[in-house]
Design an enzyme around this catalytic site. Structure first.
Site, PDB file in Angstrom:
ATOM      1  N   SER A 233       0.859  -1.229  -0.049  1.00 62.47           N
ATOM      2  CA  SER A 233       0.019   0.090  -0.005  1.00 62.47           C
ATOM      3  C   SER A 233       0.890   1.249  -0.255  1.00 62.47           C
ATOM      4  O   SER A 233       0.584   2.225   0.653  1.00 62.47           O
ATOM      5  CB  SER A 233      -1.090   0.016   1.064  1.00 62.47           C
TER       6      SER A 233
ATOM      7  N   TRP B 277       8.089   7.726   4.195  1.00 64.62           N
ATOM      8  CA  TRP B 277       9.435   8.410   4.675  1.00 64.62           C
ATOM      9  C   TRP B 277      10.124   9.213   3.525  1.00 64.62           C
ATOM     10  O   TRP B 277      10.931   9.784   3.879  1.00 64.62           O
ATOM     11  CB  TRP B 277      10.372   7.126   4.875  1.00 64.62           C
TER      12      TRP B 277
ATOM     13  N   THR C  46       7.292   4.759   1.131  1.00 66.03           N
ATOM     14  CA  THR C  46       6.549   5.879   0.554  1.00 66.03           C
ATOM     15  C   THR C  46       6.600   7.000   1.305  1.00 66.03           C
ATOM     16  O   THR C  46       6.682   8.184   1.460  1.00 66.03           O
ATOM     17  CB  THR C  46       5.247   5.521  -0.122  1.00 66.03           C
TER      18      THR C  46
ATOM     19  N   HIS D  21      22.555   5.346   0.360  1.00 66.14           N
ATOM     20  CA  HIS D  21      22.187   6.725   0.589  1.00 66.14           C
ATOM     21  C   HIS D  21      23.661   7.188   1.137  1.00 66.14           C
ATOM     22  O   HIS D  21      24.085   6.778   2.220  1.00 66.14           O
ATOM     23  CB  HIS D  21      21.210   6.966   1.249  1.00 66.14           C
TER      24      HIS D  21
ATOM     25  N   ARG E  42      19.996   4.270  -9.458  1.00 65.48           N
ATOM     26  CA  ARG E  42      18.879   5.125  -9.377  1.00 65.48           C
ATOM     27  C   ARG E  42      18.919   6.564  -9.489  1.00 65.48           C
ATOM     28  O   ARG E  42      19.699   7.108  -8.305  1.00 65.48           O
ATOM     29  CB  ARG E  42      17.731   4.531  -8.395  1.00 65.48           C
TER      30      ARG E  42
ATOM     31  N   ARG F  41      24.624   9.641  -6.377  1.00 65.86           N
ATOM     32  CA  ARG F  41      24.781   9.164  -5.340  1.00 65.86           C
ATOM     33  C   ARG F  41      25.988   8.057  -5.028  1.00 65.86           C
ATOM     34  O   ARG F  41      26.479   8.066  -3.954  1.00 65.86           O
ATOM     35  CB  ARG F  41      23.605   8.315  -4.708  1.00 65.86           C
TER      36      ARG F  41
ATOM     37  N   GLU G 145      18.369  17.779  -6.874  1.00 61.97           N
ATOM     38  CA  GLU G 145      19.131  16.820  -6.197  1.00 61.97           C
ATOM     39  C   GLU G 145      20.121  16.163  -7.110  1.00 61.97           C
ATOM     40  O   GLU G 145      20.521  16.458  -8.280  1.00 61.97           O
ATOM     41  CB  GLU G 145      18.094  15.690  -5.782  1.00 61.97           C
TER      42      GLU G 145
ATOM     43  N   GLN H  68      11.621  11.951   1.395  1.00 60.27           N
ATOM     44  CA  GLN H  68      11.557  13.356   1.789  1.00 60.27           C
ATOM     45  C   GLN H  68      11.741  14.524   0.645  1.00 60.27           C
ATOM     46  O   GLN H  68      10.942  15.155   0.389  1.00 60.27           O
ATOM     47  CB  GLN H  68      12.867  13.449   2.519  1.00 60.27           C
TER      48      GLN H  68
ATOM     49  N   GLY I 292      11.641  14.496  -2.541  1.00 60.17           N
ATOM     50  CA  GLY I 292      10.494  14.850  -3.708  1.00 60.17           C
ATOM     51  C   GLY I 292      10.182  13.967  -4.809  1.00 60.17           C
ATOM     52  O   GLY I 292      10.826  12.624  -4.737  1.00 60.17           O
TER      53      GLY I 292
ATOM     54  N   HIS J 235      19.673   1.938   0.973  1.00 60.51           N
ATOM     55  CA  HIS J 235      18.531   3.012   0.647  1.00 60.51           C
ATOM     56  C   HIS J 235      17.614   2.440  -0.333  1.00 60.51           C
ATOM     57  O   HIS J 235      16.433   2.541  -0.275  1.00 60.51           O
ATOM     58  CB  HIS J 235      19.143   4.250   0.273  1.00 60.51           C
TER      59      HIS J 235
HETATM   60  C1  LIG Z   1      13.770   7.392   3.986  1.00 64.00           C
HETATM   61  C2  LIG Z   1      13.600   7.314   2.579  1.00 64.00           C
HETATM   62  C3  LIG Z   1      13.590   8.422   1.659  1.00 64.00           C
HETATM   63  C4  LIG Z   1      13.250   8.505   0.411  1.00 64.00           C
HETATM   64  N1  LIG Z   1      13.012   9.641  -0.421  1.00 64.00           N
HETATM   65  C5  LIG Z   1      12.683   9.297  -1.693  1.00 64.00           C
HETATM   66  C6  LIG Z   1      12.576  10.682  -2.252  1.00 64.00           C
HETATM   67  O1  LIG Z   1      12.668  11.810  -2.110  1.00 64.00           O
HETATM   68  N2  LIG Z   1      12.084  10.574  -3.667  1.00 64.00           N
HETATM   69  C7  LIG Z   1      11.774   9.314  -4.308  1.00 64.00           C
HETATM   70  O2  LIG Z   1      11.412   9.112  -5.337  1.00 64.00           O
HETATM   71  N3  LIG Z   1      12.166   8.187  -3.283  1.00 64.00           N
HETATM   72  C8  LIG Z   1      12.556   8.173  -2.230  1.00 64.00           C
HETATM   73  N4  LIG Z   1      12.628   7.201  -1.420  1.00 64.00           N
HETATM   74  C9  LIG Z   1      12.425   5.761  -2.285  1.00 64.00           C
HETATM   75  C10 LIG Z   1      10.867   5.781  -2.134  1.00 64.00           C
HETATM   76  O3  LIG Z   1      10.096   6.008  -1.059  1.00 64.00           O
HETATM   77  C11 LIG Z   1      10.569   4.202  -2.530  1.00 64.00           C
HETATM   78  O4  LIG Z   1      11.056   3.683  -3.443  1.00 64.00           O
HETATM   79  C12 LIG Z   1       8.993   4.230  -3.013  1.00 64.00           C
HETATM   80  O5  LIG Z   1       8.270   4.899  -1.961  1.00 64.00           O
HETATM   81  C13 LIG Z   1       8.450   2.662  -2.733  1.00 64.00           C
HETATM   82  O6  LIG Z   1       7.227   2.663  -3.011  1.00 64.00           O
HETATM   83  P1  LIG Z   1       6.491   1.272  -3.259  1.00 64.00           P
HETATM   84  O7  LIG Z   1       4.915   1.661  -3.464  1.00 64.00           O
HETATM   85  O8  LIG Z   1       6.970   0.525  -4.479  1.00 64.00           O
HETATM   86  O9  LIG Z   1       6.761   0.651  -1.858  1.00 64.00           O
HETATM   87  P2  LIG Z   1       6.585   0.951  -0.139  1.00 64.00           P
HETATM   88  O10 LIG Z   1       6.050   2.162  -0.053  1.00 64.00           O
HETATM   89  O11 LIG Z   1       7.713   0.565   0.492  1.00 64.00           O
HETATM   90  O12 LIG Z   1       5.484   0.138   0.292  1.00 64.00           O
HETATM   91  C14 LIG Z   1       5.469  -1.550   0.275  1.00 64.00           C
HETATM   92  C15 LIG Z   1       4.342  -1.887   0.720  1.00 64.00           C
HETATM   93  O13 LIG Z   1       4.198  -3.352   0.697  1.00 64.00           O
HETATM   94  C16 LIG Z   1       4.003  -3.776   1.976  1.00 64.00           C
HETATM   95  N5  LIG Z   1       4.523  -5.109   2.123  1.00 64.00           N
HETATM   96  C17 LIG Z   1       5.616  -5.676   2.194  1.00 64.00           C
HETATM   97  N6  LIG Z   1       5.689  -6.926   2.028  1.00 64.00           N
HETATM   98  C18 LIG Z   1       4.392  -7.449   2.126  1.00 64.00           C
HETATM   99  C19 LIG Z   1       3.871  -8.899   2.407  1.00 64.00           C
HETATM  100  N7  LIG Z   1       4.575  -9.901   2.386  1.00 64.00           N
HETATM  101  N8  LIG Z   1       2.627  -8.889   2.393  1.00 64.00           N
HETATM  102  C20 LIG Z   1       1.787  -7.764   2.351  1.00 64.00           C
HETATM  103  N9  LIG Z   1       2.185  -6.401   2.322  1.00 64.00           N
HETATM  104  C21 LIG Z   1       3.631  -6.272   2.340  1.00 64.00           C
HETATM  105  C22 LIG Z   1       4.319  -2.799   2.971  1.00 64.00           C
HETATM  106  O14 LIG Z   1       3.668  -3.077   4.211  1.00 64.00           O
HETATM  107  C23 LIG Z   1       3.987  -1.562   2.260  1.00 64.00           C
HETATM  108  O15 LIG Z   1       2.874  -1.210   2.530  1.00 64.00           O
HETATM  109  C24 LIG Z   1      12.814   7.071  -0.071  1.00 64.00           C
HETATM  110  C25 LIG Z   1      13.058   6.106   0.641  1.00 64.00           C
HETATM  111  C26 LIG Z   1      13.224   6.039   2.018  1.00 64.00           C
HETATM  112  C27 LIG Z   1      13.199   4.958   2.762  1.00 64.00           C
END
Ligand SMILES: Cc1cc2nc3c(=O)[nH]c(=O)nc-3n(C[C@H](O)[C@H](O)[C@H](O)COP(=O)(O)OP(=O)(O)OC[C@H]3O[C@@H](n4cnc5c(N)ncnc54)[C@H](O)[C@@H]3O)c2cc1C
Length: 557
Positions: free
Chosen positions: A25, A58, A56, A248, A393, A297, A127, A60, A62, A358
């Protein structure tokens, strides 16, 4: 091909059905859900903890998109290709950068509020690796929290999307022809759907995020245990580019024994003019790259690591004292608060920083519609490898990738639905039972895996360090995934399932990183310090064979 391996777990005690089941999610999963729903499909979102508990929230810095005056998708493409060090799929990048600006506008229409100037124009920052100001941000440095808030609110107000929180997805189910037909999961709650169950679906979308928890120090939250990649491997899918883990450069240093999720000090802080310095105040990035502190990076992470080695230091410093209190409070309120919570005041002192794991540039191999190599199984967001990131990335491209490719998955599902190409699938129960149960390591294995990986497969890698890591990992499972360990395997529960997933993705990552004997992007081999285009300008594709071996094969050229 049927699923060949599965996590050791009780047989499903309940079953439900939907059209599309989305796992995760974050930005990727919720965007697929909203768009598939708009196409008239019934959607179920299953997520491990609370809806907003992924990476997501977390984020920061953008989200990158060519929205500014004078900027173009072509320039965004150029910067992305440079960062990707020769391994980006140019078609995938072109898709990202051309569809990105409108995808961000649609996100705004869904309710995400970005920071704007007095005239109402979206404020854009820079960035690392970007030659233009093209990073849109929200709440100063709380972009992910705002995106998550907007998407969670949109899915919560759509009664056609069923949400199952606190549910760990275990394995894929297929029909007799090997098409994805649903999944098994464990619901951690009370009520009708307590315990292990099954969801039947016409299509399955994995959006489970990253695998940062495979290392000791990471910016990723506790849920980022690589479950989607492990599930895909057990289901026979191809995964690729696993060796390219982005570290990172500027993560708040909390001491030599700090473990788990560590606070990030966003690249945007450097984008606004903070300097990297050593303990004596010398700016060591000058002269190393034309963009100095804003180099890609991998270059900055390597430079910091090199300085730490040269000087025998445990960290370097990020100096943003010249911003002054007002700017810190307005532009970086989250980072300011998190530093102060750990006893450091960036207004009056430099911030101690060191690199930490990261972002997973690799993942489950997909095409431009998010289709994996298992029919009916899609992957999106950080768990996927669409080819946009290559060997590294570019900053702030990942939220954008989640948005753009989620929309493409929903489009593909909608088109297939209209064409009658998304039928109900009957789960092949006999095949599911025949899959080999993976023995579960004890929960304590998690910390041991993390220590092994950080020591041998982190920023600095060599053949020797990876052989040690692989040997250590193998000890944690007995010998391989085919054999039940000699000692009694641990009981099936969330901690042991997560440990088994971490172990499998760690072993797959090490197998690929050991094979790639060159230095490229964020994969840094001390014993092979040069980039070797003749041999290695190609991807490594990893699969788990039916007999339980992890095999990494260079892609045909
Ligand atoms: C601190 C931090 C700062 C960042 N800053 C940036 C930024 O500024 N700009 C940028 O573009 N990117 C940034 N990133 C990277 C970016 O946030 C992530 O790559 C992106 O949000 C990933 O989105 P996602 O939907 O793929 O996964 P996520 O947002 O990680 O969501 C994964 C979901 O899957 C669920 N899940 C996992 N395993 C299971 C399972 N077995 N069963 C059920 N559910 C499960 C989790 O609970 C979660 O809901 C940052 C990352 C971090 C950690």
């Amino acid at each position: 091909m049927p699923v060949t391996h599965r996590l050791t777990a009780p047989a499903p005690g309940w079953t439900t059905a939907t059209d599309v089941v989305v796992v995760g999610s974050g930005v990727a999963g919720l965007t697929v859900a909203l768009n598939a729903r708009r196409a008239g499909l019934r959607v179920m979102v299953v997520t491990k903890a609370m809806l907003d508990d992924g990476s997501t929230r977390w984020a920061q810095g953008g989200i990158a998109a060519a929205l500014g005056e004078g900027d173009t998708p072509e320039q965004h493409l150029d910067d992305t290709l440079v960062a990707g060090a020769g391994l980006c799929d140019e078609d995938a990048v072109r898709t990202l950068v051309t569809e990105g600006p409108d995808a961000v506008r649609r996100l705004i229409a869904t309710g995400a509020a970005f920071d704007r100037d007095a005239a109402g124009e979206i404020l854009l920052t820079r960035e690392g690796g970007h030659h233009r100001r093209r990073i849109a941000h929200a709440g100063g440095d709380a972009t992910g929290a705002e995106i998550s808030r907007a998407l969670v609110s949109a899915v919560r107000s759509d009664p056609g999307i069923e949400l199952i929180e606190h549910a760990l997805v275990l394995d894929l189910l297929t029909d007799a022809d090997g098409n994805a037909a649903g999944l098994t999961l464990h619901v951690m709650g009370e009520g009708q759907r307590d315990g292990v169950g099954a969801i039947r679906a016409r299509a399955v979308v994995l959006a489970t995020g990253g695998m940062g928890q495979v290392f000791s120090a990471t910016t990723n939250p506790a849920v980022s245990t690589g479950d989607g990649v492990a599930l895909a491997l057990r289901a026979g899918a191809e995964v690729t580019d696993l060796e390219f883990v982005q570290f990172h450069p500027t993560v708040l240093w909390l001491g030599p024994d700090a473990e788990g999720q560590q606070p990030l000090v966003s690249e945007a802080v450097r984008g606004e003019g903070a300097h990297l310095v050593d303990a004596g105040g010398t700016r060591f990035m000058l002269g190393q790259h034309e963009l100095a502190e804003l180099a890609p990076r991998d270059i900055v992470a390597k430079a910091i690591t090199r300085q730490m080695q040269l000087q025998g230091a445990e960290h370097m410093y990020l100096d943003g004292r010249h911003f002054g209190a007002e700017m810190w409070e307005r532009r970086f309120p989250t980072i300011l608060a998190s530093c102060r919570a750990h006893g450091i005041d960036p207004v009056t002192e430099p911030i101690p920083v060191a690199p930490a794991a990261h972002y997973a540039s690799g993942g489950i191999r997909t095409d431009l519609s998010g289709r994996t190599t298992v029919p009916g199984l899609y992957a999106c967001g950080e768990v996927a490898c669409t080819g946009v990131h290559g060997a590294n990335r570019l900053a702030s491209n990942s939220l954008l990738e989640g948005l753009v490719f989620a929309e493409r998955i929903a489009d593909d599902l909608a088109a297939r639905h209209r064409a009658g190409d998304l039928p109900e699938r009957a789960v092949d129960v006999a095949a599911a039972r025949a899959a080999r149960p993976v023995p579960l390591p004890a929960p304590e294995a998690r910390a041991e895996i993390q220590r092994l990986m950080s020591r041998g497969a982190g920023v600095l890698r060599s053949a020797a360090s990876m052989a040690d890591t692989a040997a250590g990992l193998a000890l944690l499972t007995g010998t391989a995934y085919t054999h039940v360990a000699e000692e009694k395997p641990a009981d099936p529960r969330v901690e042991t399932w997560e440990a088994a997933n971490l172990l499998l993705v760690a072993a797959a990552l090490v197998a690929a990183a050991a094979q790639r004997d060159e230095t490229r992007g964020c994969h840094w081999r001390e014993d092979f310090p040069e980039r070797d285009d003749a041999r290695w300008q190609r991807h490594l594709i990893t699969t788990l064979t039916a007999s339980g071996d992890l095999v990494s094969t260079p892609e045909e050229q």
